[in-house]
Design a protein around this motif. Structure first.
Motif, short mmCIF file in Angstrom:
data_model
loop_
_atom_site.label_atom_id
_atom_site.label_comp_id
_atom_site.label_asym_id
_atom_site.label_seq_id
_atom_site.Cartn_x
_atom_site.Cartn_y
_atom_site.Cartn_z
N THR A 146 -69.57 44.38 -52.85
CA THR A 146 -70.74 43.67 -53.39
C THR A 146 -70.34 42.81 -54.58
OG1 THR A 146 -72.07 45.57 -52.74
CG2 THR A 146 -73.10 43.99 -54.23
N MET A 147 -69.53 43.39 -55.46
CA MET A 147 -69.12 42.65 -56.66
C MET A 147 -68.22 41.47 -56.30
SD MET A 147 -70.55 43.85 -59.36
CE MET A 147 -69.57 43.36 -60.75
N ILE A 148 -67.36 41.67 -55.29
CA ILE A 148 -66.48 40.56 -54.87
C ILE A 148 -67.33 39.40 -54.34
CG2 ILE A 148 -64.68 39.86 -53.24
CD1 ILE A 148 -63.67 42.78 -53.32
N GLN A 149 -68.29 39.74 -53.45
CA GLN A 149 -69.17 38.70 -52.90
C GLN A 149 -69.90 37.96 -54.02
OE1 GLN A 149 -69.83 37.54 -49.98
NE2 GLN A 149 -68.82 38.94 -48.58
N THR A 150 -70.39 38.72 -55.00
CA THR A 150 -71.15 38.11 -56.09
C THR A 150 -70.26 37.20 -56.93
OG1 THR A 150 -72.48 40.11 -56.17
CG2 THR A 150 -72.66 38.63 -58.03
N GLN A 151 -69.07 37.70 -57.27
CA GLN A 151 -68.16 36.90 -58.10
C GLN A 151 -67.75 35.61 -57.37
OE1 GLN A 151 -67.83 36.96 -61.10
NE2 GLN A 151 -66.67 38.62 -61.98
N LEU A 152 -67.43 35.75 -56.08
CA LEU A 152 -67.02 34.55 -55.32
C LEU A 152 -68.18 33.56 -55.19
CD1 LEU A 152 -64.81 36.18 -52.53
CD2 LEU A 152 -64.04 34.74 -54.40
N SER A 153 -69.39 34.13 -55.05
CA SER A 153 -70.58 33.28 -54.97
C SER A 153 -70.80 32.53 -56.28
CB SER A 153 -71.78 34.16 -54.63
OG SER A 153 -72.96 33.43 -54.68
N ASN A 154 -70.65 33.27 -57.39
CA ASN A 154 -70.81 32.64 -58.71
C ASN A 154 -69.74 31.57 -58.95
OD1 ASN A 154 -73.10 33.96 -59.61
ND2 ASN A 154 -71.96 35.71 -60.40
N ALA A 187 -70.85 28.54 -57.16
CA ALA A 187 -72.05 27.92 -57.74
C ALA A 187 -71.78 27.31 -59.12
CB ALA A 187 -73.15 28.97 -57.84
N PHE A 188 -70.96 27.98 -59.91
CA PHE A 188 -70.69 27.51 -61.28
C PHE A 188 -69.17 27.41 -61.52
CE2 PHE A 188 -74.40 30.38 -61.27
CZ PHE A 188 -75.41 29.46 -61.50
N PRO A 189 -68.50 26.47 -60.83
CA PRO A 189 -67.03 26.41 -60.95
C PRO A 189 -66.54 26.17 -62.38
CG PRO A 189 -67.89 24.51 -59.73
CD PRO A 189 -69.02 25.44 -59.93
N ASP A 190 -67.34 25.44 -63.16
CA ASP A 190 -66.93 25.14 -64.55
C ASP A 190 -66.69 26.40 -65.37
OD1 ASP A 190 -67.42 22.66 -63.70
OD2 ASP A 190 -69.20 22.28 -64.93
N LEU A 191 -67.55 27.40 -65.13
CA LEU A 191 -67.46 28.64 -65.92
C LEU A 191 -66.18 29.42 -65.64
CD1 LEU A 191 -71.13 30.02 -65.60
CD2 LEU A 191 -70.12 28.79 -67.52
N PHE A 192 -65.57 29.14 -64.49
CA PHE A 192 -64.38 29.90 -64.10
C PHE A 192 -63.10 29.07 -64.19
CE2 PHE A 192 -68.01 31.96 -62.24
CZ PHE A 192 -67.75 33.31 -62.43
N ALA A 193 -63.22 27.85 -64.70
CA ALA A 193 -62.07 26.94 -64.75
C ALA A 193 -60.90 27.57 -65.52
CB ALA A 193 -62.48 25.63 -65.41
N ASP A 194 -59.71 27.49 -64.90
CA ASP A 194 -58.45 27.96 -65.48
C ASP A 194 -58.36 29.47 -65.69
OD1 ASP A 194 -57.41 25.41 -65.53
OD2 ASP A 194 -58.28 24.97 -67.50
N LYS A 195 -59.34 30.20 -65.19
CA LYS A 195 -59.23 31.66 -65.26
C LYS A 195 -58.30 32.14 -64.16
CE LYS A 195 -63.62 32.62 -67.47
NZ LYS A 195 -64.85 33.40 -67.49
N THR A 196 -57.56 33.20 -64.44
CA THR A 196 -56.66 33.75 -63.42
C THR A 196 -57.45 34.68 -62.50
OG1 THR A 196 -54.85 33.63 -64.99
CG2 THR A 196 -54.52 35.03 -63.04
N VAL A 197 -57.36 34.40 -61.22
CA VAL A 197 -58.11 35.19 -60.23
C VAL A 197 -57.13 35.88 -59.29
CG1 VAL A 197 -59.78 35.09 -58.33
CG2 VAL A 197 -60.06 33.58 -60.32
N LYS A 198 -57.36 37.18 -59.10
CA LYS A 198 -56.53 37.92 -58.13
C LYS A 198 -57.46 38.39 -57.01
CE LYS A 198 -53.39 41.89 -57.80
NZ LYS A 198 -52.91 43.08 -58.50
N MET A 199 -57.13 38.04 -55.79
CA MET A 199 -58.01 38.46 -54.68
C MET A 199 -57.21 38.83 -53.45
SD MET A 199 -59.70 34.92 -53.20
CE MET A 199 -60.50 35.70 -51.81
N GLN A 200 -57.89 39.57 -52.56
CA GLN A 200 -57.26 39.97 -51.32
C GLN A 200 -58.12 39.45 -50.16
OE1 GLN A 200 -56.92 44.25 -50.45
NE2 GLN A 200 -54.71 43.93 -50.47
N GLY A 201 -57.48 38.92 -49.14
CA GLY A 201 -58.22 38.42 -47.99
C GLY A 201 -57.26 38.10 -46.88
N PHE A 202 -57.79 37.69 -45.75
CA PHE A 202 -56.85 37.38 -44.66
C PHE A 202 -56.51 35.89 -44.64
CE2 PHE A 202 -60.93 37.07 -42.40
CZ PHE A 202 -60.76 35.91 -41.68
N VAL A 203 -55.36 35.62 -44.09
CA VAL A 203 -54.82 34.26 -44.10
C VAL A 203 -55.48 33.43 -42.99
CG1 VAL A 203 -52.72 32.88 -43.86
CG2 VAL A 203 -52.60 35.18 -44.84
#
Lengths: 136, 282
Positions: free
Chosen positions: A39-47, A50-66
């Motif tokens: 749930t938190m992953i979906q919410t964070q990715l959704s945010n 929606a608000f890419p500026d707020l996350f600019a240059d932040k380091t993101v670590k995620m897991q998913g399929f290629v």
């Protein structure tokens, strides 16, 4: 009756005032999605979409399929939900010389979030990670 | 212990706190009017109105309105008024008119979205509107304050007109005979219901709203017998179930269905308690 509901309302209003605030977790510049619930992953990715500026240059670590684009030029890290309607994609700026995983392999990727990017891939709004490191 | 630490960790995010505040407020409002709706045999009106709100949301999306609420709220209120008024009309029965408006709005909404939508993720939008998805976790501070203000208005209306709502709920003919403007209070109830439905769409989505309205009231009715005690119990139960549902869902399940699942468990528990207490009383 009225007293009880008034008391409940007062407590709720108090909770609103105490709880509302903009303070975010301590390490603001590192978002580790691999340690979060679905749930938190979906919410964070959704945010992020929606608000890419707020996350600019932040380091993101995620897991998913290629996944790859049809012409093979773009590589994505895909995070699916149960019904697949809220699938989230992250476009990866693939480093030169980095070995390519096979499609559908689950990978872990870490990189900087590009706040200026707003793309749409196969009807999904997605973000982009640059300066990535990958493992699978 | 690790799970509690994880939960407390998530509460550092403002959007999680927003979700909890909004969820609890919506649950409180919906349960207050839920008792009245169940007693007036309008349990399914929540479903009908939420589908109307879905249709209105589709129109707002097609037109390109930035503030969907400006269109969704008035349309839902108008339909709520029509439904409650038509419910008293012999030509179309209450359940038939709810069913008619419900499926009609749902079909037209999806049709409009499919043909004219400018959205990049239609399936995601439909999923979020119907089941809530993570809508409640992606609210802005403005959305939360809007919800707080509307919730205060709903609770204030309920408190101020408690006696009138009580009369209209139990015996509309008698209240009319005593000179009370029953039509006016029915209109008030319709408006408040519409406001609650539009608010609740963010929490559980339009397909699951009825659960928020009917489960707490029905659960409370298993154990308590007076209007006052049922209303208080329904409000407390609804708030607790909603808070627990949100907490569980943050750990990895969909928000709306989890809250409804908690409501179902509470209903089963209250039914059991009611059966035991009923046996003891006899």
């Amino acid at each position: 009756m009225k007293k009880i509901i008034c008391l409940m309302l007062a407590l709720l209003c108090l909770a609103c005032f105490v709880s509302c605030g903009e303070d975010e977790p301590k390490d603001e510049n590192y978002i580790d999605l691999t340690s979060m619930s679905a749930t938190m992953i979906q919410t964070q990715l959704s945010n992020m979409s929606a608000f890419p500026d707020l996350f600019a240059d932040k380091t993101v670590k995620m897991q998913g399929f290629v996944a790859m684009s049809e012409d093979g030029a773009d590589i994505y890290c895909v995070y699916n939900d149960a019904t697949a309607c809220c699938t989230r994609l992250m476009v990866l700026e693939w480093p030169e010389g980095q070995e390519m995983p096979n499609a559908d392999v689950t990978m872990t990727v870490e990189g900087k979030y590009d706040g200026s990017y707003t793309g749409v891939v196969q009807d999904y709004i997605c973000g982009r990670l640059t300066d990535i490191t990958v493992s699978w | 212990m690790a799970m509690l630490n994880e939960l407390f960790g998530y509460f550092e995010y403002s959007f999680v706190r927003y979700a909890m505040i909004t969820g609890v407020l919506i649950a409180l409002c919906s349960s207050l009017l839920g008792v009245t709706l169940v007693l007036k045999r309008f349990s399914f009106i929540g479903d009908g109105l939420s589908h109307v709100a879905f249709g209105a949301m589709a129109v707002a999306g097609v037109v390109g309105l930035t503030n969907e609420m400006a269109l969704v709220m008035p349309i839902t209120i108008i339909c709520a008024v029509l439904l409650l008024r038509t419910g008293q009309n012999a030509k179309i029965n209450g359940d038939a008119s709810v069913a008619m408006i419900s499926v009609g709005a749902l079909a037209l909404g999806y049709l409009l979205m499919s043909v004219f939508s400018k959205s990049n993720n239609l399936s995601g939008d439909v999923c979020a509107t119907l089941f809530g998805a993570t809508s409640i976790l992606t609210l802005t501070a403005f959305d939360v304050w809007m919800c707080v203000i509307l919730s205060i208005v709903v609770v204030a209306v309920f408190l101020l007109f408690y006696n009138k709502i009580f009369c209209v709920t139990f015996d509309e003919s008698f209240s009319k005979a005593t000179g009370m403007k029953a039509g006016l209070y029915n209109l008030l109830i319709a408006i408040v219901i519409a406001v609650i439905i539009v608010l609740a769409m963010n929490l559980v989505g339009s397909l699951l709203i009825s659960a928020l309205v009917i489960f707490p009231a029905l659960s409370a009715m298993r154990v308590f017998k007076s209007f006052k005690s049922v209303t208080i119990c329904a409000a407390v139960l609804s708030v607790c179930c909603s808070a627990l549902g949100i907490l569980i869902s943050i750990l990895g399940t969909p928000v709306g269905p989890t809250i409804v699942a908690v409501d179902i468990v509470a209903f089963a528990g209250f039914s059991l308690a009611g059966a035991i207490l009923g046996g003891v009383r006899k």
